[in-house]
Design a protein around this motif. Structure first.
Motif, PDB file in Angstrom:
ATOM      1  N   ARG A 148     -43.701  -4.899 -65.258  1.00 41.55           N
ATOM      2  CA  ARG A 148     -42.966  -3.635 -65.318  1.00 41.55           C
ATOM      3  C   ARG A 148     -43.091  -2.837 -64.014  1.00 41.55           C
ATOM      4  O   ARG A 148     -43.546  -1.679 -63.993  1.00 41.55           O
ATOM      5  N   ALA A 149     -42.683  -3.478 -62.923  1.00 44.74           N
ATOM      6  CA  ALA A 149     -42.747  -2.833 -61.603  1.00 44.74           C
ATOM      7  C   ALA A 149     -42.040  -1.485 -61.625  1.00 44.74           C
ATOM      8  O   ALA A 149     -40.914  -1.377 -62.104  1.00 44.74           O
ATOM      9  N   SER A 150     -42.709  -0.458 -61.131  1.00 48.05           N
ATOM     10  CA  SER A 150     -42.219   0.917 -60.981  1.00 48.05           C
ATOM     11  C   SER A 150     -42.293   1.738 -62.260  1.00 48.05           C
ATOM     12  O   SER A 150     -42.022   2.944 -62.232  1.00 48.05           O
ATOM     13  N   GLN A 151     -42.652   1.136 -63.381  1.00 43.83           N
ATOM     14  CA  GLN A 151     -42.725   1.865 -64.641  1.00 43.83           C
ATOM     15  C   GLN A 151     -44.156   2.353 -64.915  1.00 43.83           C
ATOM     16  O   GLN A 151     -45.115   1.865 -64.315  1.00 43.83           O
ATOM     17  N   PRO A 152     -44.317   3.310 -65.818  1.00 44.29           N
ATOM     18  CA  PRO A 152     -45.665   3.835 -66.096  1.00 44.29           C
ATOM     19  C   PRO A 152     -46.662   2.767 -66.530  1.00 44.29           C
ATOM     20  O   PRO A 152     -47.860   2.879 -66.264  1.00 44.29           O
ATOM     21  N   GLU A 153     -46.160   1.698 -67.189  1.00 46.85           N
ATOM     22  CA  GLU A 153     -47.047   0.641 -67.683  1.00 46.85           C
ATOM     23  C   GLU A 153     -47.352  -0.426 -66.633  1.00 46.85           C
ATOM     24  O   GLU A 153     -47.964  -1.448 -66.932  1.00 46.85           O
ATOM     25  N   GLN A 154     -46.903  -0.220 -65.411  1.00 49.25           N
ATOM     26  CA  GLN A 154     -47.038  -1.221 -64.347  1.00 49.25           C
ATOM     27  C   GLN A 154     -48.454  -1.791 -64.247  1.00 49.25           C
ATOM     28  O   GLN A 154     -49.429  -1.065 -64.287  1.00 49.25           O
ATOM     29  N   VAL A 167     -18.569  -3.466 -61.397  1.00 49.04           N
ATOM     30  CA  VAL A 167     -20.018  -3.669 -61.285  1.00 49.04           C
ATOM     31  C   VAL A 167     -20.613  -2.730 -60.242  1.00 49.04           C
ATOM     32  O   VAL A 167     -20.083  -2.611 -59.131  1.00 49.04           O
ATOM     33  N   THR A 168     -21.716  -2.092 -60.593  1.00 50.01           N
ATOM     34  CA  THR A 168     -22.491  -1.281 -59.660  1.00 50.01           C
ATOM     35  C   THR A 168     -23.865  -1.927 -59.505  1.00 50.01           C
ATOM     36  O   THR A 168     -24.572  -2.104 -60.503  1.00 50.01           O
ATOM     37  N   PRO A 169     -24.248  -2.305 -58.306  1.00 47.47           N
ATOM     38  CA  PRO A 169     -25.528  -3.012 -58.125  1.00 47.47           C
ATOM     39  C   PRO A 169     -26.730  -2.110 -58.369  1.00 47.47           C
ATOM     40  O   PRO A 169     -26.618  -0.875 -58.371  1.00 47.47           O
ATOM     41  N   GLY A 170     -27.877  -2.751 -58.565  1.00 51.33           N
ATOM     42  CA  GLY A 170     -29.119  -2.018 -58.762  1.00 51.33           C
ATOM     43  C   GLY A 170     -30.262  -2.662 -58.007  1.00 51.33           C
ATOM     44  O   GLY A 170     -30.128  -3.772 -57.481  1.00 51.33           O
ATOM     45  N   VAL A 171     -31.392  -2.002 -57.952  1.00 49.60           N
ATOM     46  CA  VAL A 171     -32.579  -2.556 -57.302  1.00 49.60           C
ATOM     47  C   VAL A 171     -33.125  -3.681 -58.182  1.00 49.60           C
ATOM     48  O   VAL A 171     -33.478  -3.441 -59.333  1.00 49.60           O
ATOM     49  N   PRO A 172     -33.178  -4.927 -57.670  1.00 52.94           N
ATOM     50  CA  PRO A 172     -33.673  -6.031 -58.505  1.00 52.94           C
ATOM     51  C   PRO A 172     -35.178  -5.977 -58.688  1.00 52.94           C
ATOM     52  O   PRO A 172     -35.906  -5.437 -57.845  1.00 52.94           O
ATOM     53  N   ALA A 173     -35.641  -6.553 -59.783  1.00 50.38           N
ATOM     54  CA  ALA A 173     -37.066  -6.494 -60.124  1.00 50.38           C
ATOM     55  C   ALA A 173     -37.940  -7.150 -59.066  1.00 50.38           C
ATOM     56  O   ALA A 173     -39.047  -6.667 -58.773  1.00 50.38           O
ATOM     57  N   ALA A 226     -42.171  -4.401 -53.213  1.00 52.50           N
ATOM     58  CA  ALA A 226     -42.494  -3.059 -52.720  1.00 52.50           C
ATOM     59  C   ALA A 226     -43.856  -2.604 -53.242  1.00 52.50           C
ATOM     60  O   ALA A 226     -44.654  -2.010 -52.508  1.00 52.50           O
ATOM     61  N   VAL A 227     -44.127  -2.872 -54.515  1.00 49.32           N
ATOM     62  CA  VAL A 227     -45.423  -2.520 -55.098  1.00 49.32           C
ATOM     63  C   VAL A 227     -46.552  -3.223 -54.344  1.00 49.32           C
ATOM     64  O   VAL A 227     -47.615  -2.654 -54.094  1.00 49.32           O
ATOM     65  N   LEU A 228     -46.293  -4.482 -53.968  1.00 49.59           N
ATOM     66  CA  LEU A 228     -47.295  -5.273 -53.255  1.00 49.59           C
ATOM     67  C   LEU A 228     -47.362  -4.933 -51.769  1.00 49.59           C
ATOM     68  O   LEU A 228     -48.235  -5.445 -51.057  1.00 49.59           O
ATOM     69  N   ARG A 229     -46.416  -4.104 -51.295  1.00 48.89           N
ATOM     70  CA  ARG A 229     -46.292  -3.763 -49.872  1.00 48.89           C
ATOM     71  C   ARG A 229     -46.170  -5.040 -49.043  1.00 48.89           C
ATOM     72  O   ARG A 229     -46.843  -5.219 -48.028  1.00 48.89           O
ATOM     73  N   CYS A 230     -45.265  -5.899 -49.488  1.00 45.98           N
ATOM     74  CA  CYS A 230     -45.201  -7.245 -48.931  1.00 45.98           C
ATOM     75  C   CYS A 230     -43.775  -7.620 -48.542  1.00 45.98           C
ATOM     76  O   CYS A 230     -42.822  -7.332 -49.277  1.00 45.98           O
ATOM     77  N   VAL A 277     -44.795 -16.333 -55.625  1.00 44.27           N
ATOM     78  CA  VAL A 277     -45.656 -17.408 -55.128  1.00 44.27           C
ATOM     79  C   VAL A 277     -45.286 -17.718 -53.694  1.00 44.27           C
ATOM     80  O   VAL A 277     -44.107 -17.890 -53.373  1.00 44.27           O
ATOM     81  N   GLY A 278     -46.283 -17.808 -52.815  1.00 42.28           N
ATOM     82  CA  GLY A 278     -45.994 -18.235 -51.453  1.00 42.28           C
ATOM     83  C   GLY A 278     -46.973 -17.685 -50.447  1.00 42.28           C
ATOM     84  O   GLY A 278     -47.664 -16.685 -50.690  1.00 42.28           O
ATOM     85  N   ARG A 279     -47.042 -18.345 -49.295  1.00 44.80           N
ATOM     86  CA  ARG A 279     -47.977 -17.950 -48.237  1.00 44.80           C
ATOM     87  C   ARG A 279     -47.631 -16.601 -47.624  1.00 44.80           C
ATOM     88  O   ARG A 279     -48.497 -15.933 -47.046  1.00 44.80           O
ATOM     89  N   ALA A 280     -46.377 -16.165 -47.763  1.00 47.51           N
ATOM     90  CA  ALA A 280     -45.989 -14.861 -47.213  1.00 47.51           C
ATOM     91  C   ALA A 280     -46.760 -13.725 -47.873  1.00 47.51           C
ATOM     92  O   ALA A 280     -46.949 -12.663 -47.275  1.00 47.51           O
ATOM     93  N   LEU A 281     -47.236 -13.941 -49.101  1.00 43.16           N
ATOM     94  CA  LEU A 281     -47.955 -12.888 -49.820  1.00 43.16           C
ATOM     95  C   LEU A 281     -49.313 -12.574 -49.198  1.00 43.16           C
ATOM     96  O   LEU A 281     -49.910 -11.539 -49.496  1.00 43.16           O
TER      97      LEU A 281
END
Length: 251
Positions: A192-198, A106-112, A118-122, A225-229
């Motif tokens: 679709r985080a990080s994709q052209p259709e995001q 198994v090779t890990p990847g960046v989870p969705a 990251a997109v939310l800068r959060c 969901v959460g107050r951290a957002l």
């Protein structure tokens, strides 16, 4: 031969690991989930690679492709969306490979959910707001959830929730979470985080369902969901506190 289960990341071709790119470049056969992966990720492959899209295949058919390719001495990558540790059917596929006597790794990847944050800068773990993240899904036309893993049980903790495979039930989920988080609790949906259709939708538990339904989102979206957002700093981490005795650990 070894079957390489590789995390393809959230979709962007440059959000995979160096190891993943190397394995794709060496592969004779790539078995991938076309529903979720952006085609650009396959740009790391050789031009003559055999590509097998699994979106119309069942588990027996997928396993047969993997076993037959390995028996033929071919280099095989089973490309999973996001990270193989989450909702990738890794357990059942590798159980069948074990029975067939086929080696795998198994090779890990960046989870969705990480790409969405990251997109939310959060940051999902904000001091004195939320220090836990619950990665879960809900049950609709899918495998039953284990006893004790109800959404209500997780909501009672007040942790940041990352809901996978749940976008079609957004209205009922939001209504269920109001009791613990309140109607004004921040919610973000990233499609679709990080994709052209995001697409990114921000709202609250009271408003998010209307936005999702208006956008027509039906799959490939993470609900956070959460107050951290809210990105409001209620307190600062002790780790970087100027008053902390930084020599204590060394002593």
């Amino acid at each position: 031969m070894t079957i390489h289960f590789v995390g393809g990341g959230p979709g962007a071709a440059d959000l995979i690991t160096v190891r993943a790119a190397t394995l794709l470049a060496r592969a004779d056969v790539v078995v991938y989930a076309g529903t979720y992966l952006d085609a650009d990720v396959l740009g790391h492959c050789r031009a003559d690679v055999r590509r097998v899209d699994t979106q119309d295949l069942d588990l027996d058919q997928i396993t047969a492709v993997l076993v037959e390719a390995a028996a033929a001495g071919q280099q095989v990558v089973r490309l999973c969306s996001g990270d193989p540790s989450l909702y990738s059917a890794l357990a059942e596929q590798t159980a069948r490979l074990d029975l067939a006597g086929v080696a795998w790794d198994v090779t890990p990847g960046v989870p969705a959910y990480a790409a969405a944050a990251a997109v939310l800068r959060c940051e999902l773990t904000v001091p004195e707001v939320a220090q836990s993240v619950v990665l879960t899904r809900t049950q609709a036309r899918s495998t039953a959830m284990p006893a004790g893993e109800s959404l209500a049980a997780f909501a009672a903790t007040g942790a940041t929730l990352a809901l996978h495979l749940a976008i079609t039930r957004i209205r009922e989920l939001a209504a269920e979470l109001v009791a613990d988080y309140g109607p004004d609790c921040p919610v973000a949906v990233v499609y679709r985080a990080s994709q052209p259709e995001q697409q990114v939708l921000r709202g609250t538990l009271a408003t998010i369902a209307d936005q999702v339904e208006a956008a027509g989102l039906r799959q490939a979206a993470i609900i956070l969901v959460g107050r951290a957002l809210a990105r409001e700093v209620a307190a600062e981490s002790f780790l970087y506190d100027a008053a902390r005795d930084r020599g204590a650990k060394r002593r």
